[in-house]
Design an enzyme around this catalytic site. Sequence first.
Site, PDB file in Angstrom:
ATOM      1  N   LEU A  31      18.721  -5.773   5.541  1.00 21.77           N
ATOM      2  CA  LEU A  31      19.849  -5.629   4.606  1.00 21.77           C
ATOM      3  C   LEU A  31      21.145  -5.540   5.399  1.00 21.77           C
ATOM      4  CD1 LEU A  31      18.171  -3.044   2.222  1.00 21.77           C
ATOM      5  CD2 LEU A  31      18.679  -5.435   1.677  1.00 21.77           C
TER       6      LEU A  31
ATOM      7  N   SER B 157       0.837  -1.213   0.000  1.00 20.52           N
ATOM      8  CA  SER B 157       0.000   0.000   0.000  1.00 20.52           C
ATOM      9  C   SER B 157       0.869   1.260   0.000  1.00 20.52           C
ATOM     10  CB  SER B 157      -0.985   0.006   1.177  1.00 20.52           C
ATOM     11  OG  SER B 157      -0.323   0.222   2.398  1.00 20.52           O
ATOM     12  N   ASN B 158       2.023   1.233   0.646  1.00 25.02           N
ATOM     13  CA  ASN B 158       2.917   2.403   0.577  1.00 25.02           C
ATOM     14  C   ASN B 158       3.434   2.591  -0.844  1.00 25.02           C
ATOM     15  OD1 ASN B 158       3.468   3.897   3.188  1.00 25.02           O
ATOM     16  ND2 ASN B 158       3.540   1.767   3.885  1.00 25.02           N
TER      17      ASN B 158
ATOM     18  N   ASN C 267      13.689   4.187   4.537  1.00 25.73           N
ATOM     19  CA  ASN C 267      12.757   3.187   5.053  1.00 25.73           C
ATOM     20  C   ASN C 267      11.601   3.901   5.733  1.00 25.73           C
ATOM     21  OD1 ASN C 267      11.859   0.551   5.908  1.00 25.73           O
ATOM     22  ND2 ASN C 267      12.646   1.013   7.950  1.00 25.73           N
TER      23      ASN C 267
ATOM     24  N   ARG D 109      22.828 -14.359   2.956  1.00 29.52           N
ATOM     25  CA  ARG D 109      22.401 -12.978   2.692  1.00 29.52           C
ATOM     26  C   ARG D 109      23.245 -12.382   1.583  1.00 29.52           C
ATOM     27  NH1 ARG D 109      18.751 -10.861   6.347  1.00 29.52           N
ATOM     28  NH2 ARG D 109      18.735 -11.992   8.298  1.00 29.52           N
TER      29      ARG D 109
ATOM     30  N   HIS E   1       8.928   3.227   8.882  1.00 28.17           N
ATOM     31  CA  HIS E   1       8.742   2.339  10.027  1.00 28.17           C
ATOM     32  C   HIS E   1       7.493   2.787  10.788  1.00 28.17           C
ATOM     33  CE1 HIS E   1       9.917  -0.519  13.074  1.00 28.17           C
ATOM     34  NE2 HIS E   1       9.650   0.394  13.981  1.00 28.17           N
TER      35      HIS E   1
HETATM   36  C1  GAR Z   1       3.833  -0.676   6.766  1.00 26.04           C
HETATM   37  O1  GAR Z   1       3.052  -0.399   7.894  1.00 26.04           O
HETATM   38  C2  GAR Z   1       5.291  -0.368   7.061  1.00 26.04           C
HETATM   39  O2  GAR Z   1       5.482   0.725   7.905  1.00 26.04           O
HETATM   40  C3  GAR Z   1       5.713  -1.640   7.753  1.00 26.04           C
HETATM   41  O3  GAR Z   1       5.085  -2.669   7.034  1.00 26.04           O
HETATM   42  C4  GAR Z   1       3.863  -2.175   6.471  1.00 26.04           C
HETATM   43  C5  GAR Z   1       3.877  -2.468   4.999  1.00 26.04           C
HETATM   44  O4  GAR Z   1       2.633  -2.172   4.433  1.00 26.04           O
HETATM   45  N1  GAR Z   1       7.134  -1.773   7.754  1.00 26.04           N
HETATM   46  C6  GAR Z   1       7.821  -2.324   8.745  1.00 26.04           C
HETATM   47  O5  GAR Z   1       7.298  -2.803   9.729  1.00 26.04           O
HETATM   48  C7  GAR Z   1       9.317  -2.318   8.532  1.00 26.04           C
HETATM   49  N2  GAR Z   1       9.978  -2.672   9.739  1.00 26.04           N
HETATM   50  P1  GAR Z   1       2.456  -2.042   2.874  1.00 26.04           P
HETATM   51  O6  GAR Z   1       3.037  -3.312   2.235  1.00 26.04           O
HETATM   52  O7  GAR Z   1       0.968  -1.960   2.652  1.00 26.04           O
HETATM   53  O8  GAR Z   1       3.178  -0.806   2.415  1.00 26.04           O
END
Ligand code: GAR
Length: 194
Positions: A98, A18-19, A112, A70, A114
Amino acid sequence: MGLKNKLKLAIFISGRGSNMLSIMDACNEPNFPAEISVVLSNNPEAAGIISASNAGIASEIVNHKEHDSRESFESEIQRKLKKHDVDLIVLAGFMRILTPEFIEQWPDKIINIHPSLLPEYKGLNTHERAINDGKSEAGCTVHFASAELDSGEIILQRKVPIKNGDTPQTLAARVLEQEHVAYPLAIKLLASSL
Ligand code: GAR
């Protein structure tokens, strides 16, 4: 007329995306200073990969399960990235850590998002932990990736209230709305400084 010399993004995802979609929408605005060169997923079943393909955006899959280290996983990512024009790596729900070696190859070029107000609640289950601690505020942070997890320089944060009766799910939804505002804003900010 759109802008020339847009910042070229590689968006890394692992799932829903979604982001990524919110960034894609922003990039569709003619005056937004960035465009997506490629979407890369470690998960071949990530829903976001289908959305990217439907939008005609190049996508690459590097399945971590097909690599026994990795280093090998990340070398394959670097190989895939070389096929595309990339100025900035945007981690958008990319759920693989990473290595510092990878991050050093892209100095100040990996960001990133968070789902917490860093430096609070690094790692996983951020919403559950904030509710259990009786916090009144939560939010999201866009930051540079650094060798230490969820610790690089903060670019911007957006806050939301934690309400009575919130569950990790209701809070996550409230924070996610702000993530969708924060990430395009942060990219716009960086485009003017990079
Ligand atoms: C989001 O809430 C993002 O902040 C989180 O995963 C979700 C991804 O949603 N990221 C983390 O927790 C990273 N440590 P999305 O796939 O719908 O963008």
